[in-house]
Motif scaffolding. Structure first.
Motif, PDB file in Angstrom:
ATOM      1  N   VAL A  36      -1.058  -7.387   1.956  1.00 22.59           N
ATOM      2  CA  VAL A  36      -1.310  -7.911   0.544  1.00 22.59           C
ATOM      3  C   VAL A  36      -0.964  -6.891  -0.451  1.00 22.59           C
ATOM      4  N   ASP A  37      -0.714  -7.028  -1.865  1.00 21.46           N
ATOM      5  CA  ASP A  37      -0.394  -6.198  -2.855  1.00 21.46           C
ATOM      6  C   ASP A  37      -1.603  -5.418  -3.104  1.00 21.46           C
ATOM      7  N   GLU A  38      -1.594  -4.705  -4.364  1.00 18.96           N
ATOM      8  CA  GLU A  38      -2.526  -3.908  -4.838  1.00 18.96           C
ATOM      9  C   GLU A  38      -3.773  -4.793  -5.238  1.00 18.96           C
ATOM     10  N   GLN A  39      -3.580  -5.884  -5.606  1.00 15.81           N
ATOM     11  CA  GLN A  39      -4.835  -6.778  -6.030  1.00 15.81           C
ATOM     12  C   GLN A  39      -5.486  -7.256  -4.753  1.00 15.81           C
ATOM     13  N   GLY A  40      -5.054  -7.356  -3.582  1.00  6.59           N
ATOM     14  CA  GLY A  40      -5.401  -8.080  -2.601  1.00  6.59           C
ATOM     15  C   GLY A  40      -5.178  -9.320  -2.203  1.00  6.59           C
ATOM     16  N   ARG A  41      -3.836  -9.848  -2.919  1.00 10.47           N
ATOM     17  CA  ARG A  41      -3.317 -10.977  -2.597  1.00 10.47           C
ATOM     18  C   ARG A  41      -2.223 -10.913  -1.693  1.00 10.47           C
ATOM     19  N   ILE A  42      -2.175 -12.009  -0.796  1.00 14.73           N
ATOM     20  CA  ILE A  42      -1.256 -11.995   0.327  1.00 14.73           C
ATOM     21  C   ILE A  42       0.083 -12.255  -0.236  1.00 14.73           C
ATOM     22  N   GLY A 127       1.403  -1.257  -1.242  1.00  7.55           N
ATOM     23  CA  GLY A 127       0.534  -2.647  -0.515  1.00  7.55           C
ATOM     24  C   GLY A 127      -0.155  -2.151   0.606  1.00  7.55           C
ATOM     25  N   THR A 128      -0.918  -3.181   1.365  1.00  6.63           N
ATOM     26  CA  THR A 128      -1.520  -2.856   2.641  1.00  6.63           C
ATOM     27  C   THR A 128      -1.115  -3.983   3.867  1.00  6.63           C
ATOM     28  N   LEU A 129      -1.059  -3.299   4.867  1.00  2.61           N
ATOM     29  CA  LEU A 129      -0.694  -3.965   6.007  1.00  2.61           C
ATOM     30  C   LEU A 129      -1.981  -4.425   6.754  1.00  2.61           C
ATOM     31  N   VAL A 130      -2.095  -5.869   7.033  1.00  5.27           N
ATOM     32  CA  VAL A 130      -3.173  -5.844   7.919  1.00  5.27           C
ATOM     33  C   VAL A 130      -2.859  -6.606   9.430  1.00  5.27           C
TER      34      VAL A 130
END
Length: 589
Positions: A36-42, A127-130
């Motif tokens: 996801v990006d910094e806004q939490g969108r995939i 970003g963030t990896l889930v």
């Protein structure tokens, strides 16, 4: 920053920019994963996640992950304040959890355990990896794996490998790739990181020795430098890694006590003693064609490496080797393009009464080298021609096209005693049938001496940024006349000329768009900045003016820049009888 380049879609919400280049790294993880990006969108999702969620990538990408997926045990929507994943996401730190539920495409729920970690999407994009799995998958993922001491969890390893692929493959600069490699492994895996590279002359160079010191990294340049040759028969770990034989472990006694079998062993013993390394793991850096070097991770403050750590480092080294090979090939291509372009760009002629200066700065990104050019040459009638242009395209193709265009312009300019507009019309008509140039911009001008000893400029502009004329007193004006469409469009439209008399002591600047274009800024802002600084520097000698202008105005790392500057003599240096006020820019009627 990710999230700023968006298109309208869905229910009036902006969607994340899709990043398909991340998918191969996510596929390597082997379980469900999305970024996801910094806004939490995939921004990207792998096929394992698609299967677990019963949703296609196109239905996931661009959506808010929390709103789309996160549910309570009864399928109820969760407030962000009730969602542990969302709280970890906002904290920007790694976290893991279980007992959560995702909603599948058919509305059913799937229980998941998850790991969340910060993940770089690009040079300036966070970003963030889930990584997630169903409870049954957890045993499968870790089955048969030995748990080494003081290492990452299985899912943190997978996240590290995915981040390694993304971070290293997103740069084509060798030094930057090595810096990113070191920052990926320190201090997560070791206390020391050492990179030895084999040069094009088959010599070994200790390129980086870096120590993790608290939250920072310390480079030890005193331990870097040339290394002895790699012995063919040595069984020592570093020698085997540099020959591409295998990765290996080394302990405190590996380089101690025994008689050295080579100079490279002596250097490695010195490194271990100086750094206090008691345990190390070494792996080759390979490309598909050759061994590029070796990476050594050392521990001086934590537990020893075990054989279970070897596969992780080998995987990291393999990805690093491919990235370094790509960067080397790219920089080699860049050097060829720069050399070719520098040989093609002309030396300035001496024009009595005028001062001429040029500057050319290649972009750090090799993909932007090759298209910008300038030229100054004498014409058959004794006047001087000036040109600046930019060929669409990059690298050798653009450099070759630039050479074709410049030579044709010289031929037409010399043979045709015609206004600049007519010369450029002939050039435009010839581009498509006899050159490899697709499109190009150009300013072509004729500079003449008037009867009263002043200088007069007549020019035509084919889609290029307008020249800037600055008087000795600091009045600056863009010469916007004579403007027409760029070359190579195939559209047959008449071109026009414009004429201006250059005041004594004035400076005329021809430049390419790399000087005024920058990411995040409009062209108008760039041109306003150029005019401000050029006016402020009007009193400087011309070489100093151009150097200072590039330092103040050039957007760093964006595009290559060609700058052609000329200055007319001051009134006291001109021939007697010159008239007209010195500070005015006087267009011809």
């Amino acid at each position: 920053m990710v999230g700023q380049e968006r298109t309208q879609g869905g229910q009036g919400q902006s969607a994340a920019r899709a990043l398909p280049h991340l998918v191969p790294a996510l596929e390597a993880i082997g379980v469900g994963a999305y970024v996801v990006d910094e806004q939490g969108r995939i921004a990207a999702v792998n096929s394992h996640a698609e299967r677990l969620l019963g949703r296609a990538s196109a239905d996931l990408t661009g959506q808010d992950a929390h709103d789309l997926l996160h549910r309570g045990p009864q399928g109820e929507r969760l407030l962000t304040t009730q969602c542990a994943m969302r709280q970890a996401f906002h904290s920007g730190s790694a976290a893991q959890g279980s007992g959560e539920h995702f909603e599948r495409g058919d509305g059913s729920l799937v229980p998941v355990s998850w790991t969340l970690t910060p993940y770089a999407l690009g040079d300036a994009e966070a970003g963030t990896l889930v990584v997630f799995h169903t409870p049954g998958q957890a045993g499968d993922a870790g089955r048969g794996a030995r748990r080494p001491a003081e290492t990452l969890t299985d899912y943190e390893r997978l996240a590290l490998l995915a981040e390694t692929t993304t971070r290293l493959s997103s740069t084509l600069d060798v030094d930057e790739a090595l810096d990113r490699l070191v920052r990926l492994v320190l201090p997560r895996l070791a206390d020391w990181a050492v990179v030895d590279l084999i040069t094009e002359r088959d010599e070994v160079w200790r390129t980086l020795v870096v120590q993790a010191d608290g939250d920072g990294l310390v480079r030890h340049e005193e331990l870097e430098g040339p290394m002895p040759p790699v012995p063919e028969e040595s069984l020592m770990p570093l020698s085997r890694a540099l020959r591409g034989v295998a990765s290996a472990l080394a302990g405190a006694d590996t380089y101690r006590g025994s008689e050295p079998d080579s100079g490279i062993m002596v250097e490695q013993r010195h490194l271990f003693e100086t750094a206090g390394i008691h345990s190390a793991v070494m792996a080759p850096l390979r490309s598909t064609r050759a061994v590029l070097g070796a990476v050594t991770l050392g521990r001086s403050k934590r537990g020893a490496f075990t054989s279970a750590d070897l596969p992780l480092l080998e995987d990291i080294a393999r990805r690093a080797g491919l990235a370094l090979d790509n960067a080397r090939l790219y920089q080699r291509q860049r050097k060829v393009a720069e050399t070719m372009q520098n040989h093609l760009l002309p030396h300035l002629p001496q024009v009595p009464g005028l001062t001429l200066t040029v500057r050319y700065l290649p972009a750090p990104d090799a993909s932007h080298v090759g298209g910008d050019w300038y030229d100054v040459f004498g014409l058959a009638d004794g006047t001087t021609a000036l040109a600046i242009g930019d060929v669409v395209g990059h690298d050798l193709e653009a450099a070759a096209g630039m050479a074709q265009l410049r030579n044709m312009l010289r031929a037409y300019g010399w043979a045709q005693q015609e206004p600049p507009s007519r010369v450029v019309e002939r050039l435009d008509a010839a581009i498509m049938p006899i050159t490899d140039v697709t499109m190009a911009t150009l300013v072509f001008a004729r500079l003449t001496r008037t009867d009263d000893g002043q200088w007069q400029l007549t020019w035509t502009n084919a889609g290029h940024p307008p020249p800037l004329l600055v008087t000795r007193e600091g009045l600056a004006e863009y010469l916007t006349g004579g403007h027409g469409i760029l070359l190579g469009t195939g559209v047959d439209t008449p071109r026009t000329d414009a004429t201006v008399r250059l005041p004594p002591g004035s400076t005329l600047l021809f430049y390419t768009d790399g000087l005024v274009e920058a990411p995040g800024h409009t062209l108008d802002e760039g041109m306003h900045r150029l005019r401000q600084h050029a006016a402020a520097l009007a009193h400087r000698p011309l070489p100093s003016l151009t150097d200072q202008l590039l330092r103040r105005v050039q957007p760093p790392g964006h595009d290559d820049v060609a700058l052609l500057a000329l200055r007319t003599p001051r009134r006291e240096e001109s021939q007697p009888g010159a008239g007209g006020p010195a500070g005015r820019i006087v267009p011809e009627t």
